[in-house]
Design a protein around this motif. Structure first.
Motif, short mmCIF file in Angstrom:
data_model
loop_
_atom_site.label_atom_id
_atom_site.label_comp_id
_atom_site.label_asym_id
_atom_site.label_seq_id
_atom_site.Cartn_x
_atom_site.Cartn_y
_atom_site.Cartn_z
N ARG A 163 0.87 -1.18 0.00
CA ARG A 163 0.00 0.00 0.00
C ARG A 163 0.90 1.23 0.00
O ARG A 163 1.96 1.24 0.62
CB ARG A 163 -0.91 0.00 1.21
N TYR A 164 0.45 2.26 -0.69
CA TYR A 164 1.24 3.49 -0.81
C TYR A 164 0.37 4.70 -0.58
O TYR A 164 -0.86 4.63 -0.71
CB TYR A 164 1.88 3.57 -2.21
N PHE A 165 1.01 5.81 -0.24
CA PHE A 165 0.30 7.07 -0.09
C PHE A 165 1.11 8.19 -0.72
O PHE A 165 2.31 8.05 -0.96
CB PHE A 165 0.01 7.37 1.38
N LEU A 166 0.42 9.28 -1.02
CA LEU A 166 1.08 10.49 -1.48
C LEU A 166 0.34 11.67 -0.89
O LEU A 166 -0.79 11.53 -0.42
CB LEU A 166 1.16 10.57 -2.99
N LEU A 167 0.96 12.80 -0.89
CA LEU A 167 0.35 14.02 -0.38
C LEU A 167 0.17 15.01 -1.51
O LEU A 167 1.02 15.10 -2.40
CB LEU A 167 1.22 14.65 0.71
N LYS A 168 -0.93 15.75 -1.45
CA LYS A 168 -1.19 16.80 -2.42
C LYS A 168 -1.29 18.12 -1.66
O LYS A 168 -2.02 18.22 -0.67
CB LYS A 168 -2.48 16.54 -3.18
N TYR A 169 -0.55 19.10 -2.11
CA TYR A 169 -0.65 20.45 -1.56
C TYR A 169 -0.84 21.39 -2.74
O TYR A 169 0.02 21.50 -3.61
CB TYR A 169 0.60 20.81 -0.77
N GLU A 223 0.50 20.48 -6.26
CA GLU A 223 1.73 19.68 -6.23
C GLU A 223 1.49 18.36 -5.50
O GLU A 223 0.74 18.29 -4.54
CB GLU A 223 2.85 20.44 -5.52
N TYR A 224 2.15 17.31 -5.97
CA TYR A 224 2.06 15.98 -5.37
C TYR A 224 3.44 15.52 -4.94
O TYR A 224 4.44 15.80 -5.60
CB TYR A 224 1.52 14.96 -6.38
N THR A 225 3.51 14.77 -3.85
CA THR A 225 4.76 14.13 -3.45
C THR A 225 4.90 12.83 -4.22
O THR A 225 3.97 12.38 -4.90
CB THR A 225 4.77 13.82 -1.95
N SER A 226 6.04 12.20 -4.08
CA SER A 226 6.20 10.87 -4.66
C SER A 226 5.47 9.86 -3.77
O SER A 226 5.05 10.17 -2.66
CB SER A 226 7.68 10.52 -4.76
N LEU A 227 5.32 8.65 -4.27
CA LEU A 227 4.66 7.60 -3.49
C LEU A 227 5.57 7.13 -2.37
O LEU A 227 6.78 7.00 -2.55
CB LEU A 227 4.32 6.41 -4.39
N HIS A 228 4.97 6.86 -1.21
CA HIS A 228 5.68 6.34 -0.05
C HIS A 228 4.94 5.10 0.45
O HIS A 228 3.71 5.09 0.47
CB HIS A 228 5.74 7.38 1.07
N PRO A 229 5.67 4.08 0.87
CA PRO A 229 4.99 2.86 1.34
C PRO A 229 4.31 3.09 2.70
O PRO A 229 4.81 3.83 3.54
CB PRO A 229 6.12 1.84 1.46
N VAL A 230 3.19 2.43 2.90
CA VAL A 230 2.51 2.41 4.19
C VAL A 230 3.09 1.24 4.96
O VAL A 230 2.89 0.08 4.58
CB VAL A 230 0.98 2.27 4.03
N LEU A 231 3.81 1.51 6.03
CA LEU A 231 4.53 0.46 6.75
C LEU A 231 3.81 0.01 8.02
O LEU A 231 4.21 -0.98 8.64
CB LEU A 231 5.94 0.95 7.10
#
Length: 126
Positions: free
Chosen positions: A54-60, A63-71
């Motif tokens: 599973r991954y998440f990203l942030l939107k501001y 702009e979007y961040t890169s994907l990061h794993p949900v650990l």
């Protein structure tokens, strides 16, 4: 239980715990270990695939961040989230003479004693 304590002139004392962000702190490896010991392999595999990759990203603004794993954590606003959390916390410690109850991320430890000081000590020891 409370009415029985009142009828017996005893104190029913409770410590109420609300675990903040508890669903976010569920350790996947530990949860999957518990699932593996409690359920058939097919259920373990399904729930493992539900939690892993599973991954998440942030939107501001735009702009979007890169994907990061949900650990860690269980998916929010899902039917399985509370069930998985209850499985994860099912082995909370208990103490003789006290009652431990849970509902989602809320827990209560209760004791009944004739003396309120004894009840307080018993809850603190728990």
């Amino acid at each position: 239980m409370i009415n029985t304590a009142l009828e017996s002139n005893k104190y029913r004392t409770a410590a109420l715990l609300d675990s903040g962000q508890a669903y976010d702190e569920v350790w996947h490896e530990g949860l999957l270990y518990k699932i593996k010991t409690l359920f058939p392999d097919s259920i373990h595999k399904i729930l493992k695939s539900y939690l892993e990759n599973r991954y998440f990203l942030l939107k501001y603004r735009e702009e979007y961040t890169s994907l990061h794993p949900v650990l860690s954590g269980v998916p929010q606003s899902s039917v399985l989230g509370p069930v998985l959390y209850l499985l994860y916390t099912d082995d909370l410690c208990t103490a003789a003479g006290n009652t431990t109850t849970t509902f989602a991320n809320d827990s209560a430890v209760l004791t009944t004693q004739e003396d309120p000081a004894t009840a307080t000590r018993r809850l603190q020891a728990h």
